[in-house]
Structure formats: C-alpha cells, structure tokens
Design an enzyme around this catalytic site. Structure first.
Site, PDB file in Angstrom:
ATOM      1  N   ASP A 172      -3.130 -11.510   1.621  1.00  0.00           N
ATOM      2  CA  ASP A 172      -4.098 -10.567   2.151  1.00  0.00           C
ATOM      3  C   ASP A 172      -5.267 -11.515   2.622  1.00  0.00           C
ATOM      4  O   ASP A 172      -5.829 -11.455   3.658  1.00  0.00           O
ATOM      5  CB  ASP A 172      -4.647  -9.751   0.871  1.00  0.00           C
ATOM      6  CG  ASP A 172      -4.101  -8.422   0.725  1.00  0.00           C
ATOM      7  OD1 ASP A 172      -2.901  -8.333   1.177  1.00  0.00           O
ATOM      8  OD2 ASP A 172      -4.768  -7.850  -0.313  1.00  0.00           O
ATOM      9  N   THR A 230      -8.136  -2.320   1.830  1.00  0.00           N
ATOM     10  CA  THR A 230      -7.468  -0.991   1.924  1.00  0.00           C
ATOM     11  C   THR A 230      -7.911  -0.055   0.794  1.00  0.00           C
ATOM     12  O   THR A 230      -7.954   1.152   1.288  1.00  0.00           O
ATOM     13  CB  THR A 230      -5.925  -1.288   1.334  1.00  0.00           C
ATOM     14  OG1 THR A 230      -6.393  -2.054   0.211  1.00  0.00           O
ATOM     15  CG2 THR A 230      -5.301  -2.144   2.321  1.00  0.00           C
ATOM     16  N   THR A 231      -8.694  -0.344  -0.262  1.00  0.00           N
ATOM     17  CA  THR A 231      -9.378   0.599  -1.082  1.00  0.00           C
ATOM     18  C   THR A 231     -10.652   1.391  -0.406  1.00  0.00           C
ATOM     19  O   THR A 231     -10.619   2.384  -0.688  1.00  0.00           O
ATOM     20  CB  THR A 231      -9.630  -0.259  -2.351  1.00  0.00           C
ATOM     21  OG1 THR A 231      -8.892  -1.056  -2.910  1.00  0.00           O
ATOM     22  CG2 THR A 231     -10.043   0.663  -3.361  1.00  0.00           C
ATOM     23  N   ASP A 270      -4.578  -4.016  -5.537  1.00  0.00           N
ATOM     24  CA  ASP A 270      -4.760  -4.005  -4.185  1.00  0.00           C
ATOM     25  C   ASP A 270      -4.459  -2.614  -3.847  1.00  0.00           C
ATOM     26  O   ASP A 270      -3.337  -2.028  -4.210  1.00  0.00           O
ATOM     27  CB  ASP A 270      -3.679  -4.790  -3.555  1.00  0.00           C
ATOM     28  CG  ASP A 270      -3.484  -4.738  -2.036  1.00  0.00           C
ATOM     29  OD1 ASP A 270      -4.761  -4.469  -1.433  1.00  0.00           O
ATOM     30  OD2 ASP A 270      -2.509  -4.518  -1.384  1.00  0.00           O
TER      31      ASP A 270
HETATM   32  P1  ADP Z   1     -10.402  -3.685  -0.644  1.00  0.00           P
HETATM   33  O1  ADP Z   1      -9.189  -3.326  -1.246  1.00  0.00           O
HETATM   34  O2  ADP Z   1     -11.159  -2.347   0.017  1.00  0.00           O
HETATM   35  O3  ADP Z   1     -10.646  -5.009  -0.039  1.00  0.00           O
HETATM   36  P2  ADP Z   1     -11.577  -4.884  -3.033  1.00  0.00           P
HETATM   37  O4  ADP Z   1     -11.258  -4.666  -4.275  1.00  0.00           O
HETATM   38  O5  ADP Z   1     -10.957  -6.329  -2.227  1.00  0.00           O
HETATM   39  O6  ADP Z   1     -11.217  -3.734  -2.055  1.00  0.00           O
HETATM   40  O7  ADP Z   1     -13.241  -5.324  -2.682  1.00  0.00           O
HETATM   41  C1  ADP Z   1     -13.745  -5.281  -1.573  1.00  0.00           C
HETATM   42  C2  ADP Z   1     -15.028  -4.751  -1.701  1.00  0.00           C
HETATM   43  O8  ADP Z   1     -15.992  -6.007  -2.641  1.00  0.00           O
HETATM   44  C3  ADP Z   1     -15.892  -5.288  -0.214  1.00  0.00           C
HETATM   45  O9  ADP Z   1     -16.713  -4.236  -0.019  1.00  0.00           O
HETATM   46  C4  ADP Z   1     -16.629  -6.528  -0.672  1.00  0.00           C
HETATM   47  O10 ADP Z   1     -17.784  -6.509   0.250  1.00  0.00           O
HETATM   48  C5  ADP Z   1     -16.858  -6.519  -1.976  1.00  0.00           C
HETATM   49  N1  ADP Z   1     -17.250  -7.815  -2.682  1.00  0.00           N
HETATM   50  C6  ADP Z   1     -16.393  -8.802  -2.601  1.00  0.00           C
HETATM   51  N2  ADP Z   1     -16.673  -9.908  -3.361  1.00  0.00           N
HETATM   52  C7  ADP Z   1     -17.945  -9.452  -3.652  1.00  0.00           C
HETATM   53  C8  ADP Z   1     -19.210 -10.437  -4.540  1.00  0.00           C
HETATM   54  N3  ADP Z   1     -18.849 -11.772  -4.799  1.00  0.00           N
HETATM   55  N4  ADP Z   1     -20.229  -9.894  -4.568  1.00  0.00           N
HETATM   56  C9  ADP Z   1     -20.381  -8.399  -3.921  1.00  0.00           C
HETATM   57  N5  ADP Z   1     -19.651  -7.843  -3.379  1.00  0.00           N
HETATM   58  C10 ADP Z   1     -18.333  -8.237  -3.211  1.00  0.00           C
END
Ligand code: ADP
Length: 557
Positions: free
Chosen positions: A410, A106-107, A73
């Site tokens: 989250d 957040t990322t 996270d």
């Molecule tokens: P953050 O901390 O920014 O939420 P994450 O590591 O949770 O970062 O990644 C979120 C990103 O991953 C988002 O842009 C989301 O659309 C993408 N994402 C999540 N699950 C999937 C999936 N199954 N297929 C494609 N993209 C995904």
C-alpha cells in the site's frame, strides 16, 4: 445542511445475529425492495469502519478451513468476506478497485459510498426523485474535485523529500508498520525512487512491481532492509561456480534441466544390455545438449524455476556461467521483464527442433551472490529495461509478514501516486471538512432541487472525520464542529489572509485536538483522494439507479 452537527447517528440497520455474525439478506422475492440494497451496503461499511485511521482496530478473519488473516486494510478484509448480496458485492469491488488503482483509502471509499447511499435513500423517502439526487451528487462531486485540486492540493516539490516520507508515514500509520515508520517510510521512498524508469514514450514511471518484497522468518521487523537490484532468495547451484558475473546475459527458464526420462508407460524391448546403457546415455545427453544451446546463445547466467541435474553442473562451471535452480516463477517473470528477456517454457520451435535464440536473453550490469545479514541472496543489479529494488522483510511469523507485506505494498503504491501526480493534500479529515463547508455554501447558491442532494453529499463526507474521532475514542461531535469552524473561517477569508492556512487543518487524533496537518506531516496523495471521491460517488449512483432488483429464474434443464 447544518443539520449534521447532531450526535453520532446510527447509520442504517446493523444486521447481525446475537453472535455478532453479520448477515446479508440474499436476494429473494421479498428483498427486491431497493431498501435492502442500502442495508447491504451499510452493513459492509459497518464492518470496516472501526478499522479506519491510525487508531482503528484490526479484524481477524477465519475462513472455513481455519486459516487466519489479521488485517486493517479495507480491501483485504472485504476480499475475504463471502458476500452474497449483489449490492454488497458492488461495495467489495469498490474497495478492490481503489486498492488496485491507488493502494490506499479503501476503507474511506466504502464508508463514503455507503453514507451517500443512505442519505440518498432518506431523500427518496422524502419524495425526491432519484434522478434529481443523481444530478445533485454529480454536481457536488465535480465541484468538490475542482475545489480539492485548486485550493487544497500542495505541490510535492515545494515540500521536498520529507513530503514523500510523510505520505508514506500517513499510510503506514494505520498499519502494522506504524511502530517502525521511521525505518520503513524512508526505505519505501528509496525503493520507489530506485525504480524510476522512463518508458518509450518518455513518461516517467514508478512501477511498484519492480520492487521485490522478500519475506524472511525470524528476527525483528527493525532488521528489515533495502537492497539495490532484484533479490532472489536462492543460491548458485554449485559452490564451484562463479559468484559474480559482470555484464550478465540472463536466461530465464521454466524448463527442467534434469535428466530427461522416458514417459511413464513407454515400453521398449531390448535384447542387448549395451542398448540399455545407450538409452541411459542418450537421456543424459538430451539435457546436456539443451544446456549447451543455451550457453552457446551467449547466456552466462541461467535461472530456472525447476531443477538442474548435478551431472550437468560441470558444463556451467567450465563455461564460467552461473546457474540457479528452483527460483520462483513470478520472480523470473519479473526479472525477464526488467532485463528485457523472455521467460522460456519450451525450447521447441515450430519445426520441432530445439533452439535457443540470443534474443531470449535479458541484460543486467551484474549478477552477484551476496551475504546479507545471514542470508545468501542472488542480486540482479542494473537491470536494463526497468531498474529494480528489493526490500527484505523480517518478522516473527507468517501472519505478521503477510500483513507487513500488504502494508508495504500500500505504501509503495501511494508513493508511486504521489511521485507521478506530484501533489498532496492534508489528511486527518482536513479535506473532507473543507469540502463539506465548500459544498454547503455552493448548494445555497443554487436555486434548484439539486440543492438538497448537494447538501447531503457535503454531510456524507463528514463521516470520515467523525469516524476517525470515534475510533480514537474522542468526542467526535465536538471535534468535527471545531474543525468545521476553522475551515469555515479559512474559506470566508480573502486571499493572503493568515486565516487561509486553516485550510490545512485536520484532526490530531492522539490529543483530541485540531492542528495544521501539513506541518504535522499527515499527508495523502491528491490523486488518491480524487479517485476515492469519484469512485464512492460512482458506486452510490450505480445502486441508486436501481429501482427494482429482480431475481432471474434459473434456466430449466
Ligand atoms: P484507508 O483504508 O481508507 O486508507 P486507513 O485506516 O489507512 O484507511 O485510514 C486513513 C485515514 O486516516 C485517512 O483519512 C487519513 O487522513 C487518516 N490519518 C492517517 N494518519 C493520521 C494521523 N496521524 N492523524 C490523523 N489522521 C490520520
């Protein structure tokens, strides 16, 4: 504007030494150059970017006493870094703000902000004034938010409960709960729906804090479970007590109900052994009097963060009341809030007498001790002011449980946002690609200098799909180009054209394909996306406004 389609650009300067330790330039006379702000921001983004998306990797953070945290996270990772550079700190704050307000993204927000800043810096080098860039970015952000809300956002009621579960799964996908998302996603949705509350103004609220997450060692994560009511990991103080109280009047205390002792250092001279006995009796009586006052106020459930004297337990048993000792203070604070009571830390009133008012008591339908898969838990059900729910997490060790709790938190926050705003957007880079095409077209309609800044804003957004593809070990250049061609077709076609559905297209990271992410169930709350766009833009321009960083001379003693 189309210049993006090159290969992976190395963004910024990676400032790491040979051991891979990231190094932040501290603000000194030589580093007053605004360029170091960009580098600092970039290095923060570089740290977290490999953890973006469902196939992102985790970070292990070790602090100076050797405590280990493993996390994916962004906000958690950044909060544990010791960042000295002021620009870096702005970025750390950015991630934390996003975590607090939305819970996820957040990322992404850090990556976008750093990219906006880097591109702005390039423009500055090409002799474009920062003010022009700021105006351009502001326009771009406003247009992007409008397009996102009008064209990309989908109402949740048209997708039903599945949409909520899918939103939960998307958040979990990059976290430790990903493997068991079929269990945890419905559980999180149930928990949030169970705490639905209408406040005095008539607004519907979903307070995340009303969901109590308990962590229990041992057993597998799949044995985690959802319970109605607020669960406390405690048992009644005596086996003789009632285990179930209907129509509970709850006293939440931060008071020790052990025998009061005279303060250390107080000396009393007695010349008669009977007096000594008197003192002992009186010491026990003080506590008894307190308990009687609490019970007389109508309490039939007494929860305290401290101890209760064994000799006093009889009092509760005879009154048909339940008493629980050694509860967590945080739990009692929340129970008091949910039941409309108060957490009382002293019974003394202004006159110095001890009283206990009935108004201190909270109300709940029922308080019961139940055995839930091996554990005895106290459940407070039907809390009067805010309904509560609990999730008991199981896991092998503390690291896992902590990370599970963060992931769950989250997820709960994201469900809350979805329920409150009622709209979702497709994930997997769909929004970012659509916005980049839209903004590029929008930029060309302007005949002013801001055009360049808007085009850079558009390209900066692509850092998300690009990074998602890179983390999935896929050819990011090709995939993103393909995704963009779909979005271009969607935006060029008139209303009602089947090609409009391409607006929902995003990345399929497992297969390295492009697909309809609404159908695939990769959904994110609209509100979170809007917030992260706005915050990324705000952080970038806050740093862009700085043209000189000046170190203040420490005050002379
Ligand atoms: P953050 O901390 O920014 O939420 P994450 O590591 O949770 O970062 O990644 C979120 C990103 O991953 C988002 O842009 C989301 O659309 C993408 N994402 C999540 N699950 C999937 C999936 N199954 N297929 C494609 N993209 C995904």
């Amino acid at each position: 504007a189309g210049a993006f389609l090159g290969g992976d650009r190395v963004s910024g300067q990676d400032i790491r030494d040979q051991n891979g330790v990231v190094y932040f330039p501290t603000l000194s006379a030589e580093s007053t150059n605004p360029l170091t702000l960009v580098i600092a921001a970039q290095s923060i983004a570089n740290i977290v970017k490999s953890s973006l998306g469902p196939l992102g990797l985790d970070k292990m953070l070790v602090d100076n006493i050797g405590e280990v945290t493993i996390s994916n996270d962004g906000a958690t990772i950044l909060s544990l870094l010791s960042v000295e550079h002021p620009a870096g700190r702005i970025f750390v704050d950015l991630a934390q703000k996003q975590d607090k307000e939305v819970g996820d993204g957040t990322t992404s927000v850090v990556i976008i902000a750093a990219e906006l800043l880097r591109r702005a810096n390039e423009l500055v080098k090409a002799k474009i004034h920062p003010t022009t860039i700021i105006t351009g970015y502001r326009l771009a952000c406003r247009e992007a938010v409008k397009f996102l809300q009008d064209q990309l956002s989908i109402k949740v009621d048209s997708l039903g409960r599945d949409a909520l579960i899918n939103v939960a799964k998307t958040t979990m996908s990059s976290k430790i709960l990903a493997n068991d998302d079929d269990l945890f996603a419905p559980m999180a949705v149930d928990a949030m729906q169970a705490v639905r509350t209408i406040n005095l103004r008539g607004d519907i609220k979903y307070p995340v804090k009303a969901v109590n997450v308990l962590k229990a060692h041992g057993r597998s994560a799949r044995e985690s479970l959802f319970v109605q009511g607020y669960a406390l990991n405690c048992t009644v103080a005596s086996q003789a007590m009632k285990k179930r109280i209907v129509g509970a009047k709850i006293a939440c205390l931060d008071i020790n109900l052990q025998k009061t002792r005279m303060q250390l250092g107080v000396q009393i001279l007695v010349d008669d052994p009977n007096q000594l006995e008197e003192i002992r009796k009186r010491e026990a009586e003080i506590t008894l009097e307190r308990i009687r006052k609490i019970l007389a106020a109508g309490a039939n459930v007494v929860l305290t963060t401290k101890g209760i004297d064994d000799l006093c337990l009889k009092e509760f048993v005879e009154a048909g009341a339940m008493a629980v000792r050694r509860c967590r203070k945080e739990d009692l604070r929340r129970i008091a809030k949910a039941t409309g009571g108060q957490l009382i830390s002293s019974m003394a009133n202004l006159n110095g007498d001890e009283t206990f008012e009935p108004s201190y008591l909270g109300t709940a339908d029922e308080v019961v001790q139940e055995r839930i898969s091996d554990d005895e838990l106290i459940l407070v059900k039907g809390t009067k002011v805010v309904s509560s729910a609990s999730i008991v997490l199981r896991g092998a060790n503390d690291y896992m449980l902590d990370e599970m709790e963060r992931a769950l938190h989250d997820t709960l926050s994201v469900i809350k946002r979805t329920l409150e705003s009622g709209a979702v957007v497709p994930g997997g880079g769909a929004v970012e690609s659509a916005l980049s095409i839209y903004l590029e077209n929008f930029a060309t309609t302007l005949g002013s200098r801001e055009q360049l800044a808007i085009a850079e804003f558009a390209s900066a957004l692509l850092s998300i799909p690009k990074q998602l593809a890179v983390n999935a070990a896929k050819d990011s250049t090709e995939l993103v180009a393909r995704l963009r061609s779909y979005h271009n077709a969607a935006q060029k076609s008139p209303h009602g054209d089947p090609k409009k559905a391409f607006l929902r297209y995003g990345l399929d990271l497992l297969n390295g394909e492009v697909r309809d992410n609404v159908a695939a169930g990769v959904l994110e709350p609209t509100m979170g996306k809007v917030k992260s766009l706005k915050s990324a833009y705000e952080a970038a321009i806050a740093l862009l406004r700085i043209d000189d960083a000046i170190q203040c001379v420490p005050e002379q003693q």
